[in-house]
Every structure is written in C-alpha cells, then in structure tokens.
Design a protein around this motif. Structure first.
Motif, PDB file in Angstrom:
ATOM      1  N   ALA A  21       0.843  -1.203   0.000  1.00 29.55           N
ATOM      2  CA  ALA A  21       0.000   0.000   0.000  1.00 29.55           C
ATOM      3  C   ALA A  21       0.876   1.251   0.000  1.00 29.55           C
ATOM      4  O   ALA A  21       0.620   2.201  -0.751  1.00 29.55           O
ATOM      5  CB  ALA A  21      -0.933  -0.011   1.205  1.00 29.55           C
ATOM      6  N   ARG A  22       1.917   1.245   0.815  1.00 22.97           N
ATOM      7  CA  ARG A  22       2.823   2.398   0.858  1.00 22.97           C
ATOM      8  C   ARG A  22       3.575   2.542  -0.462  1.00 22.97           C
ATOM      9  O   ARG A  22       3.705   3.633  -0.997  1.00 22.97           O
ATOM     10  CB  ARG A  22       3.803   2.268   2.015  1.00 22.97           C
ATOM     11  CG  ARG A  22       4.669   3.532   2.170  1.00 22.97           C
ATOM     12  CD  ARG A  22       5.553   3.450   3.348  1.00 22.97           C
ATOM     13  NE  ARG A  22       6.485   2.351   3.127  1.00 22.97           N
ATOM     14  CZ  ARG A  22       7.501   2.083   3.919  1.00 22.97           C
ATOM     15  NH1 ARG A  22       7.709   2.789   4.980  1.00 22.97           N
ATOM     16  NH2 ARG A  22       8.316   1.092   3.652  1.00 22.97           N
ATOM     17  N   ILE A  23       4.051   1.415  -0.998  1.00 25.97           N
ATOM     18  CA  ILE A  23       4.769   1.445  -2.275  1.00 25.97           C
ATOM     19  C   ILE A  23       3.858   1.975  -3.376  1.00 25.97           C
ATOM     20  O   ILE A  23       4.255   2.816  -4.170  1.00 25.97           O
ATOM     21  CB  ILE A  23       5.311   0.041  -2.640  1.00 25.97           C
ATOM     22  CG1 ILE A  23       6.436  -0.346  -1.686  1.00 25.97           C
ATOM     23  CG2 ILE A  23       5.784  -0.002  -4.088  1.00 25.97           C
ATOM     24  CD1 ILE A  23       6.880  -1.777  -1.823  1.00 25.97           C
ATOM     25  N   GLU A  24       2.617   1.479  -3.406  1.00 25.01           N
ATOM     26  CA  GLU A  24       1.675   1.899  -4.437  1.00 25.01           C
ATOM     27  C   GLU A  24       1.428   3.409  -4.388  1.00 25.01           C
ATOM     28  O   GLU A  24       1.402   4.084  -5.424  1.00 25.01           O
ATOM     29  CB  GLU A  24       0.362   1.132  -4.276  1.00 25.01           C
ATOM     30  CG  GLU A  24      -0.587   1.291  -5.430  1.00 25.01           C
ATOM     31  CD  GLU A  24      -1.784   0.367  -5.304  1.00 25.01           C
ATOM     32  OE1 GLU A  24      -2.113  -0.302  -6.292  1.00 25.01           O
ATOM     33  OE2 GLU A  24      -2.387   0.308  -4.210  1.00 25.01           O
ATOM     34  N   GLY A  25       1.290   3.947  -3.186  1.00 28.02           N
ATOM     35  CA  GLY A  25       1.100   5.386  -3.042  1.00 28.02           C
ATOM     36  C   GLY A  25       2.301   6.165  -3.539  1.00 28.02           C
ATOM     37  O   GLY A  25       2.169   7.169  -4.251  1.00 28.02           O
ATOM     38  N   LYS A  26       3.484   5.691  -3.200  1.00 30.92           N
ATOM     39  CA  LYS A  26       4.724   6.349  -3.637  1.00 30.92           C
ATOM     40  C   LYS A  26       4.874   6.233  -5.154  1.00 30.92           C
ATOM     41  O   LYS A  26       5.234   7.205  -5.823  1.00 30.92           O
ATOM     42  CB  LYS A  26       5.914   5.709  -2.913  1.00 30.92           C
ATOM     43  CG  LYS A  26       7.247   6.277  -3.244  1.00 30.92           C
ATOM     44  CD  LYS A  26       7.509   7.532  -2.473  1.00 30.92           C
ATOM     45  CE  LYS A  26       8.962   7.931  -2.657  1.00 30.92           C
ATOM     46  NZ  LYS A  26       9.212   9.291  -2.289  1.00 30.92           N
TER      47      LYS A  26
END
Length: 185
Positions: A155-160
């Motif tokens: 989820a964090r990677i996708e946002g970044k």
C-alpha cells in the motif's frame, strides 16, 4: 544522479523505470501451471534450492523457472513469449529473483518477493526499491517464510509509485515536447 549532476553542473531528474508506468495486464498470458512459486534469475542459486523447494512444497506450489533452465525447478520455460513472461509474474504465488526487472514486476504485481543479490545488479535493485519507499534486505539463506515475514508494504509502495509515476510521465512529456520544439524549425 550525483555523477551526472557533478559532470554537467545541472539538475538531473530521476524517473521511474518504464516497467512501473505501463499496465501489462492487458497483454499478459498465463502459464499452464495454476499454483507456482516463480524463479526468474540469471544465476542457478543451487545453495537456495532446498529452501525454495521446501517453501513451495509446504504451500502446495510448483517451482517454475522462466527465462532459463533450472535443474531444481519442477518446470522450466527456457523460452517464453513476452506475454507469457508478463503472465508468469501476474499469476505467481511468489517470486524468487536476482533481476532488476524481476524485482519490479513482482512489486508491480504485489507478489511475495525474495530478492537475492548479484554483484552486477544489487545497487540498481536497491536504488529502485528505495525510490519506491521499500527497504527489503537481500536474501542470504534460511527459511523463505522467515524472510517473507519482513512484509513488503505494498500500500505504501503503491502510493509512492503513483506520485513518482505522475512526476515521471510529466517529465517525459516535457522532454518530448522540448525535443519536438528543437527539431521543428
């Protein structure tokens, strides 16, 4: 980036690898195996064969190698179409790789990921992971499940990646327009 900025005395933009900018789902084709742990490596890594096979067996998975023959895999696709290659990542239950693009495609498809380090790829892989906000250690042995317990926060990677992709596409659009302006006189 630092080398280029020093050499040119100009700001240098870093953009995402194009792998992260394109939706490959429209062109991927599945392999015939239904449940598998995917190997996409340049090296044979026989020292990790037992750990990979134990992990796969405990989960009812086949070990499938793509892009090269692997004598310890259940199935090897020495040759695969580009579409099968995309599909192999999309449908895998997890990925074991020493490849830059293998790492990116596993992340793009949100797969459990085991990354081993090749001397010629480790800095490129580490830089790409850091760019996307991921700090994943290279696998050096032991139980694959223990390594995978260092969960990747997709989820964090996708946002970044969303932010970086927008910036990257804007940069590429500006670069193309600048090039067109210079060639049209």
């Amino acid at each position: 980036q630092q080398i280029l900025e020093t050499a040119t005395n100009r700001k240098v933009d870093v953009v995402l690898d194009p792998t992260m900018l394109y939706d490959f789902k429209t062109v991927s084709r599945p392999l015939k195996e239904k449940r598998y742990f995917l190997l996409y490596t340049f090296s044979a890594w026989p020292q990790y064969a037992d750990a990979v096979r134990q992990y796969a067996k405990a989960r009812g998975l086949q070990v499938v190698s793509i892009g090269r023959y692997c004598d310890w895999a259940d199935r090897s696709y020495e040759v695969a179409s580009v579409y099968q290659w995309y599909g192999a990542f999309e449908n895998a239950e997890g990925v074991f790789t020493d490849s830059f693009h293998g790492t990116l495609f596993a992340i793009k498809n949100k797969k459990p990921l085991v990354v081993v380090s090749r001397e010629d790829k480790k800095f490129k892989i580490r830089d790409a992971l850091e760019q996307m906000g991921c700090t994943l250690p290279f696998y050096t042995g032991g139980k694959i499940a223990d390594y995978l317990s260092e969960n990747v926060n997709y989820a964090r990677i996708e946002g970044k990646v969303e932010i970086l992709a927008k910036d990257s596409l804007n940069f590429l659009s500006r670069a193309i327009k600048d090039a067109e302006r210079r060639t049209v006189k």
